[in-house]
Design a protein around this motif. Structure first.
Motif, short mmCIF file in Angstrom:
data_model
loop_
_atom_site.label_atom_id
_atom_site.label_comp_id
_atom_site.label_asym_id
_atom_site.label_seq_id
_atom_site.Cartn_x
_atom_site.Cartn_y
_atom_site.Cartn_z
N LEU A 1 55.54 -6.92 11.77
CA LEU A 1 54.58 -7.51 10.84
C LEU A 1 53.15 -7.25 11.27
O LEU A 1 52.23 -7.89 10.83
N ASN B 1 48.56 -5.44 -2.25
CA ASN B 1 47.75 -4.29 -1.88
C ASN B 1 47.52 -3.37 -3.06
O ASN B 1 48.44 -2.73 -3.56
N ASP C 1 42.04 -5.87 -4.79
CA ASP C 1 43.39 -6.25 -4.38
C ASP C 1 43.81 -7.57 -5.02
O ASP C 1 43.05 -8.20 -5.77
N THR D 1 55.26 -7.70 0.55
CA THR D 1 56.28 -7.23 1.47
C THR D 1 56.21 -8.06 2.73
O THR D 1 56.97 -7.88 3.65
N LYS E 1 59.02 -8.37 -1.95
CA LYS E 1 59.41 -7.04 -2.42
C LYS E 1 60.44 -6.53 -1.43
O LYS E 1 60.27 -6.72 -0.23
N PRO E 2 61.45 -5.79 -1.78
CA PRO E 2 61.79 -5.49 -3.18
C PRO E 2 62.47 -6.67 -3.87
O PRO E 2 63.23 -7.39 -3.24
N TYR F 1 50.89 -5.26 10.69
CA TYR F 1 49.79 -4.84 9.82
C TYR F 1 49.15 -5.97 9.04
O TYR F 1 48.10 -5.84 8.48
N LEU F 2 49.86 -7.10 9.00
CA LEU F 2 49.36 -8.18 8.16
C LEU F 2 47.99 -8.66 8.57
O LEU F 2 47.08 -8.75 7.76
N GLU G 1 45.26 -6.25 8.00
CA GLU G 1 44.93 -6.09 6.60
C GLU G 1 43.98 -7.17 6.12
O GLU G 1 42.99 -6.91 5.46
N LYS H 1 55.86 2.66 0.98
CA LYS H 1 56.84 1.83 1.64
C LYS H 1 57.39 0.78 0.68
O LYS H 1 58.59 0.58 0.57
N GLY H 2 56.48 0.15 -0.04
CA GLY H 2 56.88 -0.90 -0.95
C GLY H 2 57.82 -0.39 -2.03
O GLY H 2 58.80 -1.04 -2.40
N THR H 3 57.52 0.78 -2.54
CA THR H 3 58.31 1.32 -3.63
C THR H 3 59.70 1.73 -3.15
O THR H 3 60.68 1.57 -3.87
N ILE I 1 57.05 0.48 -9.65
CA ILE I 1 57.29 -0.95 -9.53
C ILE I 1 56.96 -1.66 -10.85
O ILE I 1 57.68 -2.57 -11.29
N HIS J 1 50.35 -15.42 5.46
CA HIS J 1 50.16 -14.75 4.19
C HIS J 1 50.43 -15.65 3.02
O HIS J 1 49.67 -15.71 2.07
N GLY K 1 61.55 0.36 -1.14
CA GLY K 1 62.43 -0.79 -1.10
C GLY K 1 63.18 -0.98 -2.41
O GLY K 1 64.37 -1.30 -2.42
N HIS L 1 51.40 2.09 2.46
CA HIS L 1 52.01 0.81 2.14
C HIS L 1 52.70 0.85 0.78
O HIS L 1 53.80 0.32 0.60
N THR L 2 52.05 1.47 -0.18
CA THR L 2 52.64 1.53 -1.52
C THR L 2 53.93 2.33 -1.50
O THR L 2 54.92 1.95 -2.11
N ARG M 1 46.77 1.75 2.41
CA ARG M 1 47.35 1.29 1.17
C ARG M 1 48.34 2.31 0.60
O ARG M 1 49.37 1.96 0.08
N SER N 1 40.66 -5.87 4.53
CA SER N 1 40.76 -5.61 3.10
C SER N 1 39.79 -6.42 2.26
O SER N 1 39.25 -5.92 1.29
#
Lengths: 121, 892
Positions: free
Chosen positions: B180, A54, A59, A83, A104-105, B182-183, B186, B47-49, A13, A89, B51, B44-45, B41, B190
């Protein structure tokens, strides 16, 4: 040339962001977590921060809160990447001191328009 | 995007590996919020990538996994099912990643099964909903991925519809339905952790930030380039060696140093900590213990030990296999362990540490240990050994058999380790890279496998040897020593059953001629047979459990060689592991000691005899210390044995070379004659048939003992069962459970010779009696032993008078030798007197004289001498004796 710090734990990223932003004539520095980003900011405050939520070690939110307490920490324009798109949020991010947020993305168009909105371009 | 994809793959694979480890930890420590956060995390990362790269399948799968994880963060009880489901999705992700790597795009396929399972688990409180989800899926089998996810979501909604009040009461569920979920979780977790971490607590598994990623290809290329540099440097050094005091000597040595430094640097860059290969193990063991119903704990140490990434790849599978083995065969079920008074949880201990140029990896379990009896039974069943052979093996030698192909002693073949991939493959894989495997096992205490692995494969220390005009590199890690075998010394080559054996410090080692094994054209200057001659250079090789001697012409020098892989056209030549370029630019092959041993057919057990470890000896009763025994047949059906240490040599000579003299049999042996004794009942070989002979050496005296056949050399304790009263036998003992007679060598080399001397005296009655008449004591002393040695019985007289007195006494001789020139009565007069008496008139007379002239010869003939011999002409004397006494001729 404006500077932008890309903070994300994923090198992929960071690379994507770097490509887009360099194209938009930013000079880029990278950090892989909030702690590293904060250390870099203490050395040199960037004009903009593209911030992941995250991350290990520290963080995004914690970084943002800490950054704004730093001397000159109010200057960088911080754009939160997430995301997550619920109001909760977004509210939290803005409250912590983010100037804008993107989903994201992201791609070049999204970045370009957001950066325009906050006056970086 | 290709470059990005590549990076994504590396990054994600690493994340997944880490997830594997963390999830297994998580299962046992579900209340560790930090751990949970880490896992979350990582998912999650990924998943984020996904995308960014448009990887839909991965995105959906990670999303579903994340959903379940978030429930755990909510405080839902962690179930083994749930962890299994997440682990299963990690496996699926890996599959997708592999496809991605292969085709640059996600492979086609559906992950609905997992997604539904994950979502159903996330909603574990609603089993009904999950069932509905499944039904939904069954109804619409062709649903696209997205629809599937929706199906899962709808399943959740479905439950909510059926229980509207609860749904109302739990607002977050709506968020969940929208993906949603997990928000909230988190945010709850976190922040405190993040601040804690911000205070400097390093999360486990974090790597130093100051690093960049370098493509393996780039490193490989650098490595090759450095290798070339090393070669060029070696060439320069080679030239330099031949020149004196050139001005570039100093800079050249500097270049050499820098090159070494560079080489080390590149090597270091190729190093990875060994725990990279261990990361998958906790997960694997977790799955195994679930499957096998055992409780197993893995402890590791030395994970930071670094080794070459290429080596790491090579040992990954063998190591995994050994761990599976330990879990499956080594560690028993909790019930069994409890019955044995052990803790229910079995332990597998994984250790790595550096040892010189090697890394040692130990894989130990605290299980039942190897079942020696079962291995024995299996050996017999597979006809690897006879019962008698087994009897002579120690426990640790028996254990070595588990490395035999197709050798599994597990009573039932389980899915875990009985899959046809045996320990033989493990050993083969380790040996390919020049490593070794051994094991130690004690019944009830557990088993430890010990792998010894070279740090790198790229550069190796080697001995450059030459044989039949060709040079080869022999990997030094396989060389235990180089010896010069010389006749008549303690270190020599002997022939046993036509095969050369190196006797080294009392043990025998099979020896193979490198040139012969490789069918090299024989070097005319040094014919191959001569290598086995007076002096032979033998490299003592160790390849796994195989130990053998390699006969070469010359060992040139040790050298650090850069190992280059074999060209593909040479792939079939298994005896070579690669090639290298020497300083002078020539390309030479690198010997693969294990493959060469296989080619030569080195018996592994035989090799073991020679290298029996001291510790096994110590383990035995002291009075039963095994000694090497030579087993042979010599008349009769009972095998004979003699301690090998007493045997000086083993010879086989054609029967026609055995000569018979009046004292018995002799053979020509080292410029002389060696008495040869035949044991009772031994078949005499004739013509070209070979007679095996044991040569004993008694203070320089050699005595040969002819036997029928050499059977073997074994090690056995010298414990006599029955003492013998038969001369020549010490007694009987059991070797491999078979009665064997231990022969008494002192009888043969001592008694045997005495007997022969006695026999000689008895024979003397039948030998020719000579009278030697000479006034010179010198000549009497010189000639008497000579004549005696030739089998004559000699009587001496100082003068003709003395001789004539003997005549008067009635003594008779078969032949008289007389000097001509004597004081008083001379030779001529003596002869005339002798001829006058009828008792001596028929006795042939031979004249000895210091002078020689036709006149003297004529005079002697006239006097009655039949032969005239010069005093110093021994040969003529012997010939004359033979001519005159042909019936005794054989005696000479």
């Amino acid at each position: 040339m404006k500077s932008c710090l890309v903070v994300d734990d994923s090198p992929v990223i960071r690379k994507v962001a770097r490509r887009i932003l360099e194209d938009l004539k930013f000079s880029i520095s990278e950090a892989e977590d909030g702690k590293e980003a904060l250390e870099q900011c203490r050395v040199s405050m960037p004009d903009a921060v593209l911030l992941d939520w995250n991350m290990p070690v520290m963080d995004g939110i914690s970084f943002l809160v800490a950054l704004r307490k730093e001397q000159g920490g109010d200057r960088p324009i911080v754009i939160f990447c997430t995301t997550e798109n619920d109001i909760d949020h977004i509210t939290r991010a803005i409250t912590a001191g983010a100037n804008e947020y993107i989903m994201k993305p992201f791609d070049r168009d999204i970045i370009e328009s957001k950066f325009h909105e906050v006056g970086l371009l | 995007m290709d470059e990005l994809l590549g990076e994504f793959l590396t990054e994600t694979q690493e994340s997944l590996e880490r997830l594997d480890v963390e999830l297994v930890r998580f299962e046992s420590e579900p209340n560790d919020p930090e751990l949970l956060n880490n896992i979350f995390r990582l998912v999650h990362t990924v998943k984020g990538t996904c995308g960014f790269l448009g990887l839909d399948r991965l995105a959906k799968l990670t999303h579903a996994a994340e959903s379940l994880m978030s429930r755990y963060r909510d405080g839902m009880t962690v179930s083994a099912d749930g962890v299994s489901a997440i682990l299963a999705s990690l496996d699926r992700m890996n599959e997708i990643l592999q496809g991605l790597e292969r085709d640059q795009q996600e492979p086609a396929g559906s992950d609905d099964d997992l997604i539904v399972r994950l979502l159903a688990l996330a909603e574990a409180a609603a089993p009904q909903g999950a069932r509905e989800a499944v039904r939904d899926l069954e109804d619409q089998e062709t649903l696209a991925d997205m629809a599937m996810v929706r199906a899962g979501d709808e399943a959740i909604r479905g439950r909510r519809v059926s229980e509207p009040e609860e749904a109302e009461a739990r607002l977050p569920d709506d968020l969940q339905a929208a993906g949603l979920e997990y928000l909230v979780a988190e945010e709850m977790v976190s922040e405190p952790i993040a601040s804690e971490e911000a205070q400097g607590t390093d999360a486990p598994g974090r790597e130093a930030a100051q690093s960049i990623r370098v493509k393996v290809d780039t490193l490989e290329h650098l490595m090759t380039t450095v290798s070339e540099l090393v070669l060029a440097r070696n060439q320069l050094l080679d030239i330099d060696r031949r020149k004196q005091d050139t001005e570039w000597k100093a800079p050249l040595h500097r270049l050499s140093g820098i090159t070494n430094e560079l080489q080390r640097g590149i090597m270091k860059a190729r190093m990875l900590p060994i725990d990279r290969a261990w990361q998958k193990l906790p997960r694997m063991l977790r799955d195994l213990s679930v499957e096998l119903g055992k409780s197993i704990e893995l402890t590791t140490s030395g994970g930071e030990t670094e080794l070459d990434r290429q080596v790491l790849e090579f040992i990954r599978d063998p190591m995994t296999h050994l761990i599976r083995n330990a879990a499956d065969h080594g560690i028993g079920t909790p019930a069994r362990r409890r019955a044995l008074g052990k803790s229910e949880t079995g332990h597998i201990d994984l250790k790595a540490y550096a040892e010189g140029d090697h890394i040692v990896i130990e894989i130990g379990d605290d299980g039942r240990g190897l079942d020696t009896d079962r291995i024995k039974a299996k050996c017999i069943e597979k006809e690897l050994l006879s019962e008698t052979e087994i009897g002579q093996l120690g426990e640790s030698e028996i254990h070595q058999f588990i490395f035999q192909p197709g050798f599994s002693t597990a009573a039932e073949v389980t899915d875990i380790s009985g899959r046809g991939v045996g320990l033989d493959v493990v050993r083969a894989n380790i040996e390919v890279i020049g490593g070794t495997v051994d094991l130690k096992s004690s019944s009830g205490q557990g088993t430890v496998f010990r792998l010894r692995i070279p740090l790198t494969l790229a550069i190796a220390a080697a001995l450059i040897v030459e044989t039949d005009g060709t040079r080869f590199a022999v990997p030094q890690h396989n060389v235990s020593e180089v010896v010069r075998a010389k006749r008549e010394t303690d270190c020599r080559i002997e022939m046993i059953n036509d095969a050369p054996q190196l006797r080294l410090r009392g043990r025998l080692l099979p020896v193979y001629d490198l040139g012969g094994l490789l069918h090299l054209p024989e070097d005319e200057a040094v014919p191959r047979g001569r290598l086995l001659g007076e002096m032979a250079t033998v490299i003592v090789m160790e390849a796994g459990v195989r130990r053998y001697g390699l006969l070469v012409e010359t060992v040139l020098r040790p050298e650090e060689i850069v190992v280059k892989p074999k060209a593909s056209v040479l792939q079939d030549l298994t005896m070579f592991s690669g090639n290298t370029i020497l300083g002078d630019g020539s390309v030479i092959m690198i010997i693969d000691p294990a493959a060469l041993a296989a080619l030569a057919g080195v018996s592994e057990i035989r090799a073991d005899f020679s290298q029996r470890e001291a510790e096994t000896q110590e383990a035995r009763e002291p009075e039963e210390a095994p000694v090497p025994l030579l087993l042979f047949k010599a008349g009769g059906s009972v095998r004979k044995a003699v301690p090998l240490a007493l045997v000086a040599r083993l010879e086989e000579i054609p029967g026609k070379e055995i000569e018979v003299c009046n004292e018995g049999d002799v053979i020509r042996y080292r410029d002389g004659l060696m008495p040869l004794l035949f044991m009772d009942g031994v078949t005499r070989q004739a013509g070209d048939a070979l007679q095996p002979i044991l040569v004993f050496d008694d203070e320089g005296r050699h005595v040969g003992l002819a036997i029928d056949e050499i059977i073997d050399v074994v090690e056995a304790p010298l414990s006599l069962e029955i003492r013998s009263v038969t001369p020549g036998l010490i007694g009987s003992l059991l070797v491999d459970g078979e009665v064997t007679e231990l022969i008494d060598i002192s009888y043969y080399i001592g008694e045997g010779l005495t007997q022969r001397l006695a026999a000689r005296e008895a024979e003397a009655a039948k030998t020719a009696r000579l009278l030697l008449v000479d006034d010179s004591q010198f000549f009497r002393n010189m000639l008497a032993p000579l004549l005696t040695a030739h089998g004559y019985s000699v009587t001496l007289a100082e003068s003709a008078h003395e001789a004539l007195e003997m005549k008067e006494e009635g003594t008779r001789f078969d032949l008289i030798i007389s000097d001509l020139e004597m004081p008083g009565l001379d030779g001529f007069a003596f002869a005339q007197e002798a001829k006058k008496d009828p008792r001596w008139s028929e006795t042939p007379l031979i004249a000895l004289s210091s002078y020689s002239s036709p006149e003297l010869i004529a005079r002697s003939r006239a006097a009655g001498f039949i032969e005239y011999v010069g005093k110093f002409d021994r040969q003529k004397l012997m010939a004359a004796l033979k001519a005159v006494l042909p019936q005794w001729g054989a005696a000479a």
